[in-house]
Design a protein around this motif. Structure first.
Motif, PDB file in Angstrom:
ATOM      1  N   GLY A  22      -3.927   0.167 -10.219  1.00  0.00           N
ATOM      2  CA  GLY A  22      -4.809  -0.986 -10.352  1.00  0.00           C
ATOM      3  C   GLY A  22      -5.585  -1.230  -9.073  1.00  0.00           C
ATOM      4  O   GLY A  22      -5.307  -0.654  -8.019  1.00  0.00           O
ATOM      5  N   VAL A  23      -6.539  -2.107  -9.164  1.00  0.00           N
ATOM      6  CA  VAL A  23      -7.464  -2.364  -8.060  1.00  0.00           C
ATOM      7  C   VAL A  23      -6.762  -2.892  -6.812  1.00  0.00           C
ATOM      8  O   VAL A  23      -7.131  -2.548  -5.691  1.00  0.00           O
ATOM      9  N   ASP A  24      -5.737  -3.698  -6.950  1.00  0.00           N
ATOM     10  CA  ASP A  24      -5.085  -4.277  -5.775  1.00  0.00           C
ATOM     11  C   ASP A  24      -4.349  -3.243  -4.936  1.00  0.00           C
ATOM     12  O   ASP A  24      -4.336  -3.327  -3.715  1.00  0.00           O
ATOM     13  N   SER A  25      -3.736  -2.259  -5.570  1.00  0.00           N
ATOM     14  CA  SER A  25      -2.955  -1.258  -4.838  1.00  0.00           C
ATOM     15  C   SER A  25      -3.810  -0.314  -4.015  1.00  0.00           C
ATOM     16  O   SER A  25      -3.364   0.185  -2.986  1.00  0.00           O
ATOM     17  N   VAL A  26      -5.020  -0.033  -4.446  1.00  0.00           N
ATOM     18  CA  VAL A  26      -5.846   0.965  -3.771  1.00  0.00           C
ATOM     19  C   VAL A  26      -6.172   0.551  -2.337  1.00  0.00           C
ATOM     20  O   VAL A  26      -6.404   1.397  -1.478  1.00  0.00           O
TER      21      VAL A  26
END
Length: 182
Positions: A22-26
């Motif tokens: 997901g976007v937060d982990s990147v």
């Protein structure tokens, strides 16, 4: 949560791993200079796109997470080859759906970065890390590592992948097209 698809069979200048998330982990991935990123968000999610400038290569795509036959389409069919401007979602004209154009861009990007000796990891992210990114990860894992079972990798599976995007990747794969013609 991130999912690592480790220990891919090594081919010349191939990725050591493919990661979908997901976007937060990147935002937390390191080392960034040895990784390429495919970032897939839709119009309403664009404000969440992280800073990707430190990565070796980046492909930015913007399309809605909608698949063929989804109830939100109200029975309308989505044209695979819809031209720009005719690729708008029936439920929200600000959003566009994925087309063969997007699938071809993904193929071109993966082909290019897979040959880049600096790149050993391919990160693919969408908003939640479950559908669009899972479809791309599943497709390229199968392509480069052979048949894959739908099993959990860490805390994620590819079971909720976007079937439309996965199908379009298959129909636009230049290697498959060459095999069918030859």
């Amino acid at each position: 949560m991130i999912t690592r698809l480790n220990e891919l069979p090594q081919r010349r200048n191939m990725f050591k791993e493919i990661v979908f998330t997901g976007v937060d982990s990147v935002r937390h991935f390191r080392p960034k200079r040895k990784a390429a990123v495919i970032s897939i968000l839709d119009y309403s999610e664009r404000g969440y796109r992280p800073d990707l400038t430190e990565f070796a290569a980046v492909l930015l795509l913007e399309f809605e997470d909608v698949s063929d036959g989804a109830p939100i389409l109200f029975g309308k069919e989505l044209r695979d080859d819809a031209p720009i401007g005719q690729d708008r979602c029936p439920h929200n004209f600000e959003e566009r759906f994925c087309t063969t154009r997007d699938a071809k861009l993904i193929h071109e990007f993966v082909e290019r970065v897979s040959k880049d000796p600096r790149v050993n990891t391919l990160y693919i992210h969408c908003f939640a890390g479950q559908s669009r990114s899972a479809a791309v990860a599943q497709y390229f894992l199968e392509k480069y590592a052979g048949q894959v079972q739908d099993a959990g990798f860490g805390n994620r599976t590819t079971g909720a992948m976007n079937r439309r995007l996965y199908r379009l990747l298959g129909s636009t794969d230049p290697l498959r097209a060459g095999k069918e013609e030859g």
